[in-house]
Every structure is written in structure tokens, then in C-alpha cells.
Design an enzyme around this catalytic site. Structure first.
Site, PDB file in Angstrom:
ATOM      1  N   ALA A  55       0.820  -1.226   0.000  1.00  0.00           N
ATOM      2  CA  ALA A  55       0.000   0.000   0.000  1.00  0.00           C
ATOM      3  C   ALA A  55       0.849   1.269   0.000  1.00  0.00           C
ATOM      4  CB  ALA A  55      -0.936  -0.014   1.206  1.00  0.00           C
ATOM      5  N   HIS A  62      -3.794 -10.148  -3.674  1.00  0.00           N
ATOM      6  CA  HIS A  62      -4.989  -9.910  -2.851  1.00  0.00           C
ATOM      7  C   HIS A  62      -6.202  -9.544  -3.699  1.00  0.00           C
ATOM      8  CE1 HIS A  62      -2.167  -9.030   0.788  1.00  0.00           C
ATOM      9  NE2 HIS A  62      -2.228 -10.309   0.469  1.00  0.00           N
TER      10      HIS A  62
HETATM   11  N1  APR Z   1       6.991   5.289   0.233  1.00  0.00           N
HETATM   12  C1  APR Z   1       7.502   4.217   0.894  1.00  0.00           C
HETATM   13  N2  APR Z   1       6.849   3.589   1.911  1.00  0.00           N
HETATM   14  C2  APR Z   1       5.643   4.085   2.268  1.00  0.00           C
HETATM   15  C3  APR Z   1       5.049   5.201   1.626  1.00  0.00           C
HETATM   16  C4  APR Z   1       5.779   5.809   0.569  1.00  0.00           C
HETATM   17  N3  APR Z   1       5.311   6.876  -0.087  1.00  0.00           N
HETATM   18  N4  APR Z   1       3.841   5.442   2.213  1.00  0.00           N
HETATM   19  C5  APR Z   1       3.691   4.508   3.186  1.00  0.00           C
HETATM   20  N5  APR Z   1       4.764   3.701   3.216  1.00  0.00           N
HETATM   21  C6  APR Z   1       5.005   2.512   4.046  1.00  0.00           C
HETATM   22  C7  APR Z   1       4.468   2.626   5.451  1.00  0.00           C
HETATM   23  O1  APR Z   1       5.482   3.124   6.309  1.00  0.00           O
HETATM   24  C8  APR Z   1       4.097   1.170   5.783  1.00  0.00           C
HETATM   25  O2  APR Z   1       5.140   0.530   6.515  1.00  0.00           O
HETATM   26  O3  APR Z   1       4.285   1.468   3.436  1.00  0.00           O
HETATM   27  C9  APR Z   1       3.959   0.480   4.418  1.00  0.00           C
HETATM   28  C10 APR Z   1       2.553   0.002   4.139  1.00  0.00           C
HETATM   29  O4  APR Z   1       2.301  -1.049   5.046  1.00  0.00           O
HETATM   30  P1  APR Z   1       0.776  -1.493   5.285  1.00  0.00           P
HETATM   31  O5  APR Z   1      -0.056  -0.297   5.531  1.00  0.00           O
HETATM   32  O6  APR Z   1       0.800  -2.599   6.287  1.00  0.00           O
HETATM   33  O7  APR Z   1       0.325  -2.079   3.862  1.00  0.00           O
HETATM   34  P2  APR Z   1       0.691  -3.487   3.232  1.00  0.00           P
HETATM   35  O8  APR Z   1       2.009  -3.978   3.696  1.00  0.00           O
HETATM   36  O9  APR Z   1       0.479  -3.362   1.762  1.00  0.00           O
HETATM   37  O10 APR Z   1      -0.478  -4.414   3.850  1.00  0.00           O
HETATM   38  C11 APR Z   1      -0.595  -5.719   3.347  1.00  0.00           C
HETATM   39  O11 APR Z   1      -2.636  -5.983   4.590  1.00  0.00           O
HETATM   40  O12 APR Z   1      -4.708  -5.321   5.337  1.00  0.00           O
HETATM   41  C12 APR Z   1      -4.046  -6.035   4.385  1.00  0.00           C
HETATM   42  O13 APR Z   1      -4.964  -6.522   2.289  1.00  0.00           O
HETATM   43  C13 APR Z   1      -4.301  -5.520   2.997  1.00  0.00           C
HETATM   44  O14 APR Z   1      -2.854  -5.740   1.072  1.00  0.00           O
HETATM   45  C14 APR Z   1      -2.912  -5.284   2.423  1.00  0.00           C
HETATM   46  C15 APR Z   1      -2.038  -6.122   3.321  1.00  0.00           C
END
Ligand code: APR
Length: 259
Positions: free
Chosen positions: A34, A129
Site C-alpha cells: 500500500a 490480494h
Molecule cells: N513510500 C515508501 N513507503 C511508504 C510510503 C511511501 N510513499 N507510504 C507509506 N509507506 C510505508 C508505510 O510506512 C508502511 O510501513 O508502506 C507500508 C505500508 O504497510 P501497510 O499499511 O501494512 O500495507 P501493506 O504492507 O500493503 O499491507 C498488506 O494488509 O490489510 C491487508 O490486504 C491488505 O494488502 C494489504 C495487506
């Protein structure tokens, strides 16, 4: 504690190392989360301002929630759909699509359901997903464009009146076998595996960086915040994905123009 300028120096040095590894590798795979899409205006999940700070995922984004909190479930996904429909690919998505077109990136594995890699022009994208492009009837399997969710509070199948489920993988559901198999195959071939914008808190997506290490690939993590797997990585860059990928593309293009 490094000062900002030293930090910047460290970062650009790390990006130079990433670019060298990128050009030296013959099979590059990225796993995005994300954090790849926050620069397109979409919330991630576990950052301090993330989506799961306002919602309990088990109560709103699970298969149980579809039956137990039906109205809230569809309301949640209509809200997500309205945000996604306004989002455009950011520089990071465009760089990855460009690298893939130039055969400098072999596979994009994503946990995201926003289709922004595809909108940026990426070819093969492995969606672990699922996606928010379609909904499927849980009773008869009939598929509909996702906009059907906007027709009624509780949209039902036009063929059999069954509940419609967005094609996203909900909590409590298993991941699509084809996507898992494909992601595993690409990871096993990787010489360079780069995680971009993921906390790596969710399995089985967080299994792929470890598998990459097991097959001898270099593991790089590009993430704003520390992740659970930073200590397993060969290189960690705590910075914005868009900035790192823009700089990476610049160095690679310079390298290519010199040859
Ligand atoms: N550049 C780099 N990193 C970033 C940025 C950015 N612009 N914006 C946010 N982040 C980092 C945050 O610091 C965070 O650690 O991206 C990470 C996103 O982590 P999550 O919010 O946990 O998302 P993700 O890892 O994709 O979650 C996995 O969880 O809830 C489920 O289905 C949902 O696909 C998702 C899965």
C-alpha cells in the site's frame, strides 16, 4: 543520529548501490504494498494515519463481515471504490512500468487491489490480494463490473439474488492459487527482489522476501518505516518510494546512455 543532509547522502549512496545491483542482476522482481500508492492519495493500512486506524479489518473486510455487517461491508467498499476511482498512478508506478517495458524488470507482485500498476502501463501484474475491478456472486459465480456495488445499499445478483463479493481477498479467505503459484515461480527465479511500500506484516505475501533470500537473491526493502524484515535485507532504504524510484531510473538511464 545522522543529520538530514548526511541522511540524504546515505540515501543517495544506497540508491547508487541499488542501481548497480539492478543493472548487474539478470532477473528482477518487485513486491509492492500500500505504500506504493500513498503518493497517489490512497491511504495505506498500518501507518499512523492508515485505514486500519479507523476500522477493525476483521469487522469490515472479512467474509464474516459480509454476512454479519452486510450494510457496513458494502458501505466500506463503496468508499474504497470512490477513492480508487479518483487515484492516478504516481511516478513510482510509472517508473516500474517503464523498467518492465525495457525488460529491466521481470515481475511485479502486488498486494494492492487499486490496479494502479496496470493504469501506469505495467504488463503482467501478479495480484496476490485480488482486485476491485469486479464483483462475483457467492451463489452462482456470475461476475459483474464493480460499479454494481453502487446500485443498491445491498447489491444482489441479477441472476439468482445471491450476495455479491468484490474480487478482493477478504480476511479469512485464502489467496488465489494461480497468483500464489505465479508469485512463487517468479520469486524462485529472482536474482534481485525489491520490496516497495509494505510493512511485511501480512502472510503469505511476507513469505516471498524470505523465499527470495533462500534462493540466493539480494533482498532490498524500500519503505518509509522500519519493517519486520529489515534485518533480513541486504539493503534497506527508509524513504518515499516515488523519490527512490525516480532516482533509480535516472541512474539507470545515465548508465545506459554511457554504454
Ligand atoms: N513510500 C515508501 N513507503 C511508504 C510510503 C511511501 N510513499 N507510504 C507509506 N509507506 C510505508 C508505510 O510506512 C508502511 O510501513 O508502506 C507500508 C505500508 O504497510 P501497510 O499499511 O501494512 O500495507 P501493506 O504492507 O500493503 O499491507 C498488506 O494488509 O490489510 C491487508 O490486504 C491488505 O494488502 C494489504 C495487506
Amino acid at each position: 543520529m545522522l543529520s538530514k543532509s548526511e541522511g540524504d547522502f546515505m540515501q543517495s549512496d544506497s540508491i547508487n548501490v541499488l542501481a548497480k545491483w539492478w543493472l548487474d542482476s539478470s532477473y528482477r522482481v518487485v513486491l509492492t504494498g500500500a505504500g506504493m500508492s500513498t503518493e497517489s492519495g490512497l491511504l495505506d493500512f498500518r501507518s499512523p494515519q492508515g485505514l486500519w486506524k479507523g476500522y477493525d479489518p476483521k469487522k469490515i473486510a472479512s467474509i464474516q463481515a459480509l454476512y454479519a455487517n452486510t450494510k457496513e461491508f458494502y458501505e466500506f467498499y463503496r468508499k474504497r471504490l470512490s477513492c480508487l476511482s479518483k487515484a492516478q498512478p504516481n511516478k513510482g508506478h510509472l517508473v516500474l512500468a517503464e523498467l518492465q517495458k525495457k525488460r529491466l524488470l521481470n515481475a511485479i507482485i502486488t498486494q494492492n487491489i487499486d490496479s494502479l500498476h496496470q493504469k501506469a502501463g505495467a504488463g503482467r501484474v501478479i495480484e496476490l490480494h485480488g482486485n476491485l475491478r469486479e464483483a462475483k456472486c457467492l451463489s452462482c459465480g456470475q461476475k459483474y463490473p464493480i460499479e454494481i456495488l453502487e446500485e443498491k445499499d445491498i447489491p444482489l445478483c441479477k441472476e439468482c439474488n445471491g450476495y455479491l463479493k468484490p474480487e478482493v481477498i477478504l480476511f479469512g479467505e485464502s489467496l488465489p492459487h494461480e497468483a500464489l503459484r505465479h508469485a512463487e515461480m517468479e520469486t524462485k527465479r529472482s536474482h534481485l527482489f525489491v520490496v516497495i511500500g509494505s510493512s511485511l506484516e501480512v502472510s503469505p505475501a511476507n513469505y516471498f522476501p524470505l523465499l527470495a533470500r533462500d534462493v540466493g537473491a539480494k533482498l532490498v526493502i524500500i519503505n518509509m518505516e522500519p519493517t519486520l524484515m529489515d534485518n533480513q535485507a541486504d539493503l534497506v532504504i527508509h524513504a518515499k518510494a516515488g523519490k527512490v524510484l525516480r532516482k533509480l531510473q535516472e541512474i539507470i538511464d545515465q548508465g545506459n546512455s554511457r554504454n
